[in-house]
Design a protein around this motif. Structure first.
Motif, mmCIF file in Angstrom:
data_model
loop_
_atom_site.group_PDB
_atom_site.id
_atom_site.type_symbol
_atom_site.label_atom_id
_atom_site.label_comp_id
_atom_site.label_asym_id
_atom_site.label_seq_id
_atom_site.Cartn_x
_atom_site.Cartn_y
_atom_site.Cartn_z
ATOM 1 N N ALA A 1 0.813 -1.216 0.000
ATOM 2 C CA ALA A 1 0.000 0.000 0.000
ATOM 3 C C ALA A 1 0.842 1.260 0.000
ATOM 4 O O ALA A 1 0.376 2.331 -0.415
ATOM 5 C CB ALA A 1 -0.933 0.000 1.212
ATOM 6 N N ALA A 2 2.098 1.147 0.454
ATOM 7 C CA ALA A 2 2.980 2.312 0.476
ATOM 8 C C ALA A 2 3.328 2.782 -0.932
ATOM 9 O O ALA A 2 3.728 3.927 -1.128
ATOM 10 C CB ALA A 2 4.255 1.989 1.253
ATOM 11 N N ASN A 3 3.160 1.908 -1.920
ATOM 12 C CA ASN A 3 3.449 2.271 -3.314
ATOM 13 C C ASN A 3 2.194 2.900 -3.928
ATOM 14 O O ASN A 3 1.251 2.208 -4.307
ATOM 15 C CB ASN A 3 3.862 1.032 -4.106
ATOM 16 C CG ASN A 3 4.364 1.400 -5.492
ATOM 17 O OD1 ASN A 3 3.911 2.357 -6.099
ATOM 18 N ND2 ASN A 3 5.299 0.617 -5.994
ATOM 19 N N ARG A 4 2.199 4.213 -4.029
ATOM 20 C CA ARG A 4 1.024 4.924 -4.524
ATOM 21 C C ARG A 4 0.878 4.866 -6.044
ATOM 22 O O ARG A 4 -0.097 5.366 -6.592
ATOM 23 C CB ARG A 4 1.051 6.375 -4.042
ATOM 24 C CG ARG A 4 0.924 6.476 -2.534
ATOM 25 C CD ARG A 4 0.934 7.892 -2.025
ATOM 26 N NE ARG A 4 0.735 7.927 -0.588
ATOM 27 C CZ ARG A 4 -0.450 7.955 0.003
ATOM 28 N NH1 ARG A 4 -1.554 7.982 -0.729
ATOM 29 N NH2 ARG A 4 -0.556 7.970 1.311
ATOM 30 N N THR B 1 -5.538 -3.457 -1.985
ATOM 31 C CA THR B 1 -4.547 -3.727 -0.941
ATOM 32 C C THR B 1 -5.000 -3.128 0.382
ATOM 33 O O THR B 1 -4.932 -3.779 1.433
ATOM 34 C CB THR B 1 -3.178 -3.153 -1.343
ATOM 35 O OG1 THR B 1 -2.733 -3.790 -2.549
ATOM 36 C CG2 THR B 1 -2.148 -3.387 -0.258
ATOM 37 N N LEU B 2 -5.466 -1.900 0.357
ATOM 38 C CA LEU B 2 -5.951 -1.257 1.575
ATOM 39 C C LEU B 2 -7.151 -2.005 2.154
ATOM 40 O O LEU B 2 -7.270 -2.174 3.374
ATOM 41 C CB LEU B 2 -6.336 0.198 1.272
ATOM 42 C CG LEU B 2 -5.174 1.152 0.974
ATOM 43 C CD1 LEU B 2 -5.702 2.438 0.341
ATOM 44 C CD2 LEU B 2 -4.383 1.463 2.240
ATOM 45 N N ALA B 3 -8.050 -2.456 1.267
ATOM 46 C CA ALA B 3 -9.232 -3.184 1.725
ATOM 47 C C ALA B 3 -8.843 -4.499 2.396
ATOM 48 O O ALA B 3 -9.385 -4.864 3.451
ATOM 49 C CB ALA B 3 -10.176 -3.444 0.557
ATOM 50 N N ASN B 4 -7.898 -5.221 1.802
ATOM 51 C CA ASN B 4 -7.463 -6.478 2.402
ATOM 52 C C ASN B 4 -6.684 -6.239 3.693
ATOM 53 O O ASN B 4 -6.744 -7.040 4.626
ATOM 54 C CB ASN B 4 -6.616 -7.263 1.402
ATOM 55 C CG ASN B 4 -7.470 -7.927 0.340
ATOM 56 O OD1 ASN B 4 -8.692 -7.822 0.350
ATOM 57 N ND2 ASN B 4 -6.835 -8.588 -0.596
#
Length: 255
Positions: A130-133, A141-144
């Protein structure tokens, strides 16, 4: 794409804008370009439920470079679709050895680790991904990540992360599914209904969404509405697993 696959799909080890792009998004030529094309084609078929054709495409990529991280990534997703999570995990780990900072690989490995109960490792990988915007799949990724937090009982953090995912990718099917499942688990009916309405807009002809709609209505005590969705499953999708669950009264265990 089924929900299971939908899981898949600054913490990067690489640097520079091109290096930060996921492998599938980079412009490549020659053998690497062919590998990329075959794997991308395989994943497209996988999303349509054609596991057989997806496997064939990944095997063509493997014939060019069997150790390429994208080949291992595609192999892992196919193995997961075939119900072999252990083989999928081995493939994802091999892929990460060759491209440690790739957000798609981190997403896949982290999501699977969380589903397999290794949430510490899974959360670390999802956070890195998630750090890779620049990742076009960052919302998932954020949802998982949020769902993994929920499995640890970290409800407030889970809600915040899923809401962040909705803000990043409001029309992503998997993101909305995670939002629906978390809201139902917490008994937040109005929020669940909002997620459901988006899912019905995104996939109005998908029996899986009809099944979820029946479940939401049943949980809220709206039995007439639940029956309407159930009858639609029987009428229009008689051979689906969701229809058989409806007929047996096997509701989703949201809690």
């Amino acid at each position: 794409m089924g929900v299971g696959l939908g899981l898949l799909v600054g913490g990067c080890a690489t640097s520079g804008e091109r290096a930060a792009l996921p492998l599938l998004e980079r412009a490549s030529s020659g053998k690497e370009g062919l590998v990329q094309s075959y794997v991308a084609l395989g994943l497209a078929y996988l999303e349509r439920g054609r596991v057989d054709v997806a496997l064939e495409s990944v095997e063509r990529a493997a014939a060019i470079d069997p150790r390429h991280p994208l080949v291992q990534y595609g192999e892992g997703l196919v193995r997961l679709a075939l119900g072999n999570p252990e083989e999928a995990e081995r493939a994802f780990r091999t892929a990460l050895e060759g491209a440690r900072g790739d957000p798609d690989l981190l997403h896949a490995a982290g999501s699977l680790a969380c589903e397999q109960g290794r949430r510490g490792e899974g959360l670390q990988w999802l956070q890195e991904a998630a750090a890779n915007r620049l990742s076009p799949r960052r919302g998932r990724t954020l949802a998982n990540w949020g769902w993994c937090l929920a499995q640890e009982g970290r409800w407030r953090e889970a809600e915040e992360k899923v809401e962040e995912a909705v803000g990043v990718a409001p029309e992503d099917f998997v993101v909305r599914w995670r939002g629906l499942a978390l809201a139902m688990r917490l008994g937040e009916w109005e929020r669940a209904e909002r997620h459901l309405q988006v899912l019905l807009t995104l996939a109005p002809d998908e029996p899986l969404v009809w099944w979820w709609a029946a479940n939401v209505a049943q949980a809220r005590g709206d039995f007439a509405r639940a029956a309407e969705w159930g009858n639609r499953l029987v009428r229009e999708a008689p051979d689906r697993a969701e229809t058989r669950r409806w007929e047996r009264g096997e509701w989703e265990q949201w809690r």
